[in-house]
Design a protein around this motif. Sequence first.
Motif, PDB file in Angstrom:
ATOM      1  N   ILE A   1      12.527  83.919 -10.396  1.00  0.00           N
ATOM      2  CA  ILE A   1      11.373  84.233  -9.520  1.00  0.00           C
ATOM      3  C   ILE A   1      11.007  85.784  -9.540  1.00  0.00           C
ATOM      4  N   GLN A   2       9.932  86.012  -9.606  1.00  0.00           N
ATOM      5  CA  GLN A   2       9.376  87.385  -9.727  1.00  0.00           C
ATOM      6  C   GLN A   2       8.465  87.920  -8.419  1.00  0.00           C
ATOM      7  N   TYR A   3       8.868  88.702  -7.550  1.00  0.00           N
ATOM      8  CA  TYR A   3       7.908  88.956  -6.270  1.00  0.00           C
ATOM      9  C   TYR A   3       7.184  89.939  -6.656  1.00  0.00           C
ATOM     10  N   LEU A   4       5.995  90.134  -5.852  1.00  0.00           N
ATOM     11  CA  LEU A   4       5.299  91.214  -5.937  1.00  0.00           C
ATOM     12  C   LEU A   4       5.399  92.295  -4.911  1.00  0.00           C
ATOM     13  N   SER A   5       5.288  93.485  -5.217  1.00  0.00           N
ATOM     14  CA  SER A   5       5.487  94.645  -4.370  1.00  0.00           C
ATOM     15  C   SER A   5       4.041  94.462  -3.420  1.00  0.00           C
ATOM     16  N   PRO A   6       4.324  95.143  -2.342  1.00  0.00           N
ATOM     17  CA  PRO A   6       3.373  95.288  -1.493  1.00  0.00           C
ATOM     18  C   PRO A   6       1.664  95.804  -1.820  1.00  0.00           C
ATOM     19  N   GLU A   7       1.840  96.712  -2.826  1.00  0.00           N
ATOM     20  CA  GLU A   7       0.895  97.289  -3.550  1.00  0.00           C
ATOM     21  C   GLU A   7       0.138  96.519  -4.396  1.00  0.00           C
ATOM     22  N   GLU A   8       1.008  95.531  -5.098  1.00  0.00           N
ATOM     23  CA  GLU A   8       0.484  94.506  -6.002  1.00  0.00           C
ATOM     24  C   GLU A   8      -0.217  93.368  -5.329  1.00  0.00           C
ATOM     25  N   VAL A   9       0.350  93.219  -4.107  1.00  0.00           N
ATOM     26  CA  VAL A   9      -0.364  92.001  -3.251  1.00  0.00           C
ATOM     27  C   VAL A   9      -1.599  92.396  -2.834  1.00  0.00           C
TER      28      VAL A   9
ATOM     29  N   GLU B   1      -7.683  91.885  -3.177  1.00  0.00           N
ATOM     30  CA  GLU B   1      -9.137  92.560  -3.489  1.00  0.00           C
ATOM     31  C   GLU B   1      -9.594  91.858  -4.621  1.00  0.00           C
ATOM     32  N   LYS B   2      -9.088  91.323  -5.513  1.00  0.00           N
ATOM     33  CA  LYS B   2      -9.439  90.660  -6.754  1.00  0.00           C
ATOM     34  C   LYS B   2     -10.036  89.185  -6.448  1.00  0.00           C
ATOM     35  N   ALA B   3      -9.249  88.659  -5.231  1.00  0.00           N
ATOM     36  CA  ALA B   3      -9.713  87.439  -4.917  1.00  0.00           C
ATOM     37  C   ALA B   3     -11.246  87.350  -4.644  1.00  0.00           C
ATOM     38  N   LYS B   4     -11.784  85.914  -4.896  1.00  0.00           N
ATOM     39  CA  LYS B   4     -13.282  85.641  -4.787  1.00  0.00           C
ATOM     40  C   LYS B   4     -13.344  85.183  -3.376  1.00  0.00           C
ATOM     41  N   SER B   5     -14.472  85.240  -2.692  1.00  0.00           N
ATOM     42  CA  SER B   5     -15.100  84.755  -1.527  1.00  0.00           C
ATOM     43  C   SER B   5     -15.171  83.095  -1.566  1.00  0.00           C
ATOM     44  N   ALA B   6     -15.195  82.651  -0.666  1.00  0.00           N
ATOM     45  CA  ALA B   6     -15.570  81.010  -0.706  1.00  0.00           C
ATOM     46  C   ALA B   6     -17.163  80.854  -1.244  1.00  0.00           C
ATOM     47  N   GLN B   7     -17.702  81.740  -0.979  1.00  0.00           N
ATOM     48  CA  GLN B   7     -19.423  81.687  -1.649  1.00  0.00           C
ATOM     49  C   GLN B   7     -19.285  81.975  -3.045  1.00  0.00           C
ATOM     50  N   GLU B   8     -18.579  82.603  -3.450  1.00  0.00           N
ATOM     51  CA  GLU B   8     -18.478  83.025  -4.928  1.00  0.00           C
ATOM     52  C   GLU B   8     -17.955  81.864  -5.816  1.00  0.00           C
ATOM     53  N   VAL B   9     -16.912  81.157  -5.084  1.00  0.00           N
ATOM     54  CA  VAL B   9     -16.222  80.147  -5.630  1.00  0.00           C
ATOM     55  C   VAL B   9     -17.246  78.821  -5.903  1.00  0.00           C
ATOM     56  N   MET B  10     -18.029  78.731  -4.843  1.00  0.00           N
ATOM     57  CA  MET B  10     -18.760  77.717  -4.700  1.00  0.00           C
ATOM     58  C   MET B  10     -20.145  77.869  -5.753  1.00  0.00           C
ATOM     59  N   GLU B  11     -20.499  79.085  -5.784  1.00  0.00           N
ATOM     60  CA  GLU B  11     -21.511  79.538  -6.752  1.00  0.00           C
ATOM     61  C   GLU B  11     -20.982  79.259  -8.439  1.00  0.00           C
ATOM     62  N   GLU B  12     -19.759  79.442  -8.529  1.00  0.00           N
ATOM     63  CA  GLU B  12     -19.304  79.360  -9.787  1.00  0.00           C
ATOM     64  C   GLU B  12     -19.112  77.960 -10.150  1.00  0.00           C
ATOM     65  N   GLY B  13     -18.774  76.985  -8.997  1.00  0.00           N
ATOM     66  CA  GLY B  13     -18.600  75.604  -9.361  1.00  0.00           C
ATOM     67  C   GLY B  13     -19.798  74.929  -9.309  1.00  0.00           C
ATOM     68  N   GLU B  14     -21.049  75.596  -9.000  1.00  0.00           N
ATOM     69  CA  GLU B  14     -22.454  74.833  -8.971  1.00  0.00           C
ATOM     70  C   GLU B  14     -22.890  74.276 -10.388  1.00  0.00           C
ATOM     71  N   CYS B  15     -23.201  73.402 -10.357  1.00  0.00           N
ATOM     72  CA  CYS B  15     -23.756  72.663 -11.796  1.00  0.00           C
ATOM     73  C   CYS B  15     -25.019  73.506 -12.163  1.00  0.00           C
TER      74      CYS B  15
END
Length: 223
Positions: free
Chosen positions: A88-96, A101-115
Motif C-alpha cells: 500500500i502506497q499512501y499519499l502525502s498531504p500535498e499529493e492529496v 484540485e484535479k477532481a471534477k465537480s458533479a456537474q462536469e461528471v454529468m456533462e461528460e456522461g451525457e449522450c
Amino acid sequence: MVGLYGLYGMGGSISASGRERSVAAAGLPQGAVSGAQNPAVSQPIPPVTAAPSASREEPGSTTLTGAAAAPCYREGGDPAALAVQGRIQYLSPEEVDKEIEKAKSAQEVMEEGECQTCKERKYQDGSNDPGVSFKTPTNVAPELAASAVRGHEQEHVVREQAQARREGREVVSQSVTYHTAICPECGRVYVSGGTTRTSTRAVSEQPTPDAAQAAFGGFSAVA
C-alpha cells in the motif's frame, strides 16, 4: 569324597527345604513362584505402531481445536497482513490536495456522461401545413422532446378542426399516434415523432369507410 558328596547333598536339601518354607509362609503354591519369575515368556509385548509423518504438502491427521488452533502470532504480526500493508502506497498531504484540485465537480461528471446523440437530436415537421411549428430542423433537449411532440401534434388537431368548420365539413374522428425509438449510443427510449389523422365528411353525407381523411403530422426526429 563320600562325606563331601553327602554333605553337598545335605546342603542342597536344606536349601530346597528352606525355599519351600518361604513359599509356604507366603501362602503361595510353588508353581506360582516359578511363573512370576519370567513374565516375558508367557506375555509377549505387542509391536509399536510407527507414527505418521507430517509435511506441508500432506499434513497429518491431527487436528488442533480451541486455543491450540489459533496462530501463534503477536498482534499486528500476521505475515499476510504485513505483506498487504507493504504494497500500500499512501499519499502525502500535498499529493492529496493535488488530487482534490484535479477532481471534477458533479456537474462536469454529468456533462461528460451525457449522450451526444440525444443532445444534438433535431425535429422537423413533414406535413404540408405551413402554419405549424418545426418547419425547419430544430434542436430539442431530450427531457423536453415528449412535451414538444405532444404540443406539435395538438397544433395539427386544432388546425384540422378549424379547417373542417371553414369548409362546412364535420370531423368524424381524430387520432394522434406517438412514435418511440431507441438511441443507438446510450440505449435510452425517446419520443421520435408523432402522426395526427383526421377524418371529415360533409354535413349531409353519411360517414363511410372511404370518407375523406387527412393525415398530418409526419413529425419526426431528423438527426
